[in-house]
Design a protein around this motif. Sequence first.
Motif, PDB file in Angstrom:
ATOM      1  N   LEU A 144      -7.691  17.096  35.201  1.00  0.00           N
ATOM      2  CA  LEU A 144      -6.719  17.441  36.235  1.00  0.00           C
ATOM      3  C   LEU A 144      -5.526  18.198  35.662  1.00  0.00           C
ATOM      4  O   LEU A 144      -4.509  18.367  36.334  1.00  0.00           O
ATOM      5  N   ALA A 145      -5.663  18.633  34.419  1.00  0.00           N
ATOM      6  CA  ALA A 145      -4.652  19.460  33.736  1.00  0.00           C
ATOM      7  C   ALA A 145      -3.381  18.685  33.414  1.00  0.00           C
ATOM      8  O   ALA A 145      -2.308  19.279  33.270  1.00  0.00           O
ATOM      9  N   LEU A 146      -3.476  17.373  33.288  1.00  0.00           N
ATOM     10  CA  LEU A 146      -2.314  16.599  32.846  1.00  0.00           C
ATOM     11  C   LEU A 146      -2.147  16.753  31.335  1.00  0.00           C
ATOM     12  O   LEU A 146      -3.132  16.825  30.599  1.00  0.00           O
ATOM     13  N   THR A 147      -0.906  16.791  30.880  1.00  0.00           N
ATOM     14  CA  THR A 147      -0.644  16.866  29.452  1.00  0.00           C
ATOM     15  C   THR A 147      -0.905  15.496  28.809  1.00  0.00           C
ATOM     16  O   THR A 147      -1.090  14.494  29.507  1.00  0.00           O
ATOM     17  N   ARG A 148      -0.892  15.464  27.479  1.00  0.00           N
ATOM     18  CA  ARG A 148      -1.093  14.191  26.776  1.00  0.00           C
ATOM     19  C   ARG A 148      -0.021  13.184  27.160  1.00  0.00           C
ATOM     20  O   ARG A 148      -0.311  12.011  27.383  1.00  0.00           O
ATOM     21  N   MET A 149       1.233  13.650  27.254  1.00  0.00           N
ATOM     22  CA  MET A 149       2.313  12.736  27.607  1.00  0.00           C
ATOM     23  C   MET A 149       2.183  12.262  29.045  1.00  0.00           C
ATOM     24  O   MET A 149       2.383  11.084  29.338  1.00  0.00           O
ATOM     25  N   GLN A 150       1.865  13.159  29.968  1.00  0.00           N
ATOM     26  CA  GLN A 150       1.673  12.757  31.366  1.00  0.00           C
ATOM     27  C   GLN A 150       0.516  11.781  31.501  1.00  0.00           C
ATOM     28  O   GLN A 150       0.604  10.803  32.256  1.00  0.00           O
ATOM     29  N   THR A 151      -0.547  12.037  30.770  1.00  0.00           N
ATOM     30  CA  THR A 151      -1.694  11.128  30.799  1.00  0.00           C
ATOM     31  C   THR A 151      -1.302   9.745  30.298  1.00  0.00           C
ATOM     32  O   THR A 151      -1.677   8.720  30.889  1.00  0.00           O
ATOM     33  N   PHE A 152      -0.516   9.712  29.224  1.00  0.00           N
ATOM     34  CA  PHE A 152      -0.090   8.432  28.663  1.00  0.00           C
ATOM     35  C   PHE A 152       0.797   7.668  29.647  1.00  0.00           C
ATOM     36  O   PHE A 152       0.584   6.475  29.894  1.00  0.00           O
ATOM     37  N   VAL A 153       1.789   8.363  30.209  1.00  0.00           N
ATOM     38  CA  VAL A 153       2.782   7.702  31.069  1.00  0.00           C
ATOM     39  C   VAL A 153       2.181   7.250  32.395  1.00  0.00           C
ATOM     40  O   VAL A 153       2.468   6.151  32.874  1.00  0.00           O
ATOM     41  N   TRP A 154       1.325   8.077  33.002  1.00  0.00           N
ATOM     42  CA  TRP A 154       0.855   7.800  34.362  1.00  0.00           C
ATOM     43  C   TRP A 154      -0.541   7.189  34.435  1.00  0.00           C
ATOM     44  O   TRP A 154      -0.865   6.517  35.415  1.00  0.00           O
ATOM     45  N   VAL A 155      -1.359   7.428  33.422  1.00  0.00           N
ATOM     46  CA  VAL A 155      -2.741   6.958  33.485  1.00  0.00           C
ATOM     47  C   VAL A 155      -3.014   5.804  32.525  1.00  0.00           C
ATOM     48  O   VAL A 155      -3.651   4.813  32.889  1.00  0.00           O
ATOM     49  N   VAL A 156      -2.497   5.932  31.301  1.00  0.00           N
ATOM     50  CA  VAL A 156      -2.819   4.937  30.269  1.00  0.00           C
ATOM     51  C   VAL A 156      -1.865   3.748  30.293  1.00  0.00           C
ATOM     52  O   VAL A 156      -2.298   2.586  30.258  1.00  0.00           O
ATOM     53  N   LEU A 157      -0.571   4.013  30.353  1.00  0.00           N
ATOM     54  CA  LEU A 157       0.417   2.953  30.152  1.00  0.00           C
ATOM     55  C   LEU A 157       0.440   1.874  31.232  1.00  0.00           C
ATOM     56  O   LEU A 157       0.453   0.679  30.897  1.00  0.00           O
TER      57      LEU A 157
END
Length: 223
Positions: free
Chosen positions: A127-140
Amino acid sequence: MQIELDFAAVLSQWPLLAKGVAWTLGLTAISALLGGLAGVGCAWVRTQGAAWSRTLVGVYVELFRNTPFIVQLFFIFFGLPAMSVKLTPEWASVIAMVLNLGAYASEIVRAGIQATPAGHIEAAYSLALTRMQTFVWVVLPPALQRVWPALVSQIIIVMLGSAVCGQISTEELSFAANLIQSRNFRAFEAFIVATVIYLLLSGIVRWALNQLGQRFIFGGGHG
């Protein structure tokens, strides 16, 4: 031999006890916030950071997880002045508690992060999320939900560990109890009262943190 207990002599000093409770809760709140953030940051570094940063954070984590809290506190308060860094008892206590909690929280959060299904991360990247966006919104958020009980327990442990901060004259609850018994020589009663208060604080803080997690951090009220 009959032992006569006089709790009134201790409870009459309630302003000291109230001040001690306020300091204990204040130290806990600051350390929970800053130590939790430090733990998340260190967990991210240890899972996604550069090799040198993972090594640096690893040294910090192992240092603080494998030495007694009171030694860390004494080093910060008594040792740093040798390097011209002078701190008040309160600031030394805050720094020691934050660093201690940050080290333990790092490993707790890292365990939650590593349990994240790879498919979730791949979907975020698609979905073109950056690594930081993925971490904050998906992983964390789900990672925190997995480890929240352990993280809350660690915060409680740090709160109870704040009792040793009275050794450097931080006016928390154990300091208040010790001061009261030095005035009226009712040590048994003073520390029974302190014990009961610590038990109550542990239950209240645990409940509050569980509510906080469910409503604002990972569940929107669906914990």
